[in-house]
Design a protein around this motif. Structure first.
Motif: not given
Length: 496
Positions: A337, A341, A385, A461, A463-464, A467-468
């Motif tokens: 994650v 990418t 993701l 969850c 981390k995702i 990341y967004h």
């Protein structure tokens, strides 16, 4: 240039302020002196010379009244005509005192003329007016003789001439005082304008100097720091200006050098991590599969020949190998994650929820679960993701249910530039004290025999979502069931 040879910003600021204070103090002192002169000139004109000039007119009037009274009494022998003479003497004395008070401090030379007026007026009364009055009073009839009248007129004209001379002097003094007042007023005006222009020039100069030695170097330093913060770690930071700015630039460049070294080390570490991930996903899982398969072969071939404890040991071995495989796969997914990418696209969250429904259709049917969902928006991100986030949260709601059939509710609301998603259930819930612990990798609140899993789902969850560009948290204000909330940036209609 060595920064130690540069002036610090504090000294530059003190110097600029000191210059400004000195210039302003000098200008204010000059204006104060001019205002003092203006006050003196105003006092001279309005409180001294001006009143003395006006009282001189009253003095002249009092003398004329005396002469008129004497002449009228001499022609008519009527005592009523003596009133102007008597009142005129009183007014004369009062006027003389007023004039003396006005000019004795500022124009003492004029006192001699005032005294001369007094002497000539006394001489006129003694030599002409008072004897004539006595003569009329004794005779009881008019006694005006032409020769005496001419003599009295000559004496009175001397008095009037002395008064006129004093008036002329006071007029000249008044004109001089007025000219001085106007001159001083102009000086104050010019000084005020000069001070204003000087302040503008000084402030402009100080602003230019401060811009060159502080603002411009800081702006340049900020631009260079921005380049470094955007990832150009090869760009050397070179600052100019005051000592503090140069030292700050040197500190930033030192930090850039350290970051550059850390980036190199991080790249090497990432390379090693990718190699480890390859080994873990291939070389490490192969022995685990062999261990699991051979344990299963042993269980099938020697089933019934081993005692209960031996079969239990074989089951432990098989279960441990399978759990290790699942754990390795989860760790690999967690490490990928943000590191591996893919292109982010606009994702329909309704589709993601429907895919989760399909994936867990058997669990939904077996538990009698109900999944309710609002009309969810579209967001930008990696579909696989984001689908994992919805899948983890919904599967947890299905897994940790109570005695009643699971009810999962998915809602959303917009707050500024973020969508806030809410996933709540009627399950066993999570105590508020574990609100942060549940997002830590491998942190489990229940034994693996009670609820299966590796304890990595909620960490994945978080981390995702981060990341967004969003955040995720446990809503501890809800006392029944479990409620998770997370945010994602809004996708405008113009985005594709």
């Amino acid at each position: 240039m060595d920064h130690r040879n540069r002036w610090p910003a504090s000294r530059l600021l003190v110097a600029a302020v000191a210059i400004l204070i000195i210039v302003c103090a000098s200008a204010i002192t000059a204006i104060a002196l001019a205002l003092a002169s203006l006050s003196d000139a105003r006092t001279l004109l309005l409180d001294q010379v001006g009143p003395a000039r006006r009282i001189t007119l009253e003095l002249d009037t009092s003398l004329i009244n005396q002469e008129t009274g004497v002449r009228g009494f001499a022609l008519t022998a009527n005592r009523e005509f003596l009133a102007p003479f008597t009142d005129g003497k009183t007014a004369e004395a009062k006027a003389e005192a007023g004039i003396r008070a006005g000019i004795q401090d500022v124009r003492p030379a004029l006192l001699a003329k005032l005294d001369d007026i007094g002497r000539k007026a006394t001489a006129w009364r003694t030599a002409y007016a008072e004897p004539l009055i006595l003569q009329v009073q004794v005779a009881g009839t008019p006694q005006l003789v032409e020769n005496d009248a001419d003599r009295g007129r000559a004496l009175f004209e001397e008095v009037r001439a002395a008064v006129a001379d004093l008036q002329n002097d006071l007029n000249r003094e008044s004109d001089t005082a007025r000219d001085k007042l106007n001159s001083v007023a102009n000086d104050v005006l010019y000084l005020s304008i000069g001070l204003g222009v000087l302040l503008v020039l000084i402030i402009t100069g100080v602003a230019i100097v401060l811009h060159r030695i502080l603002i411009a170097p800081l702006t340049g330093l900020a631009a260079q720091v921005r380049l470094v913060s955007e990832g150009d770690f090869e760009h050397a930071v070179d600052a100019t200006g005051s000592r503090e700015t140069v030292m700050l630039g040197q500190d930033v460049d030192t930090m850039r050098t350290r970051i550059l070294r850390d980036v190199v080390d991080l790249r090497r570490s990432n390379s090693e991590l990718e190699q480890f991930a390859y080994v873990a996903s291939h070389d490490l899982q192969e022995p685990l599969r062999k261990v699991a398969s051979f344990c299963q072969l042993l269980e099938r071939r020697y089933s019934g020949q081993l005692d209960e404890r031996g079969e239990q040991y074989l089951q432990f071995a098989v279960d441990g190998a399978k759990r290790m495989q699942v754990l390795i796969n989860d760790l690999l997914a967690f490490s990928r994650v943000g590191r591996i990418t893919r292109e982010q696209t606009v994702v329909d969250c309704d589709d993601l929820v429907n895919q989760v429904r399909d994936s867990y259709s058997e669990v939904i049917e077996s538990t009698g679960a109900t999944i309710e969902s609002d009309d969810l928006p579209r967001v930008r991100g990696e579909a696989s993701l984001l689908g994992g986030v919805f899948g983890n949260l919904i599967s947890n709601a299905l897994k940790f249910h109570g005695e009643d059939p699971p009810v999962v509710r998915i809602g959303v609301e917009r707050t500024g530039d973020l969508w806030t998603f809410t996933i709540s259930d009627n399950g066993i819930g999570i105590d508020a004290e574990y609100a942060e612990r549940v997002f830590v990798i491998f942190q489990r609140l229940h034994h693996k025999d009670d609820y299966p899993g590796t304890g990595i789902g909620l960490a994945m969850c978080r981390k995702i979502i981060e990341y967004h560009g969003g955040t995720i948290w446990l809503d501890t204000s809800v006392k029944t069931g479990t409620t998770f909330k997370f945010t994602l940036p809004v996708v405008e209609d113009t985005d594709e």
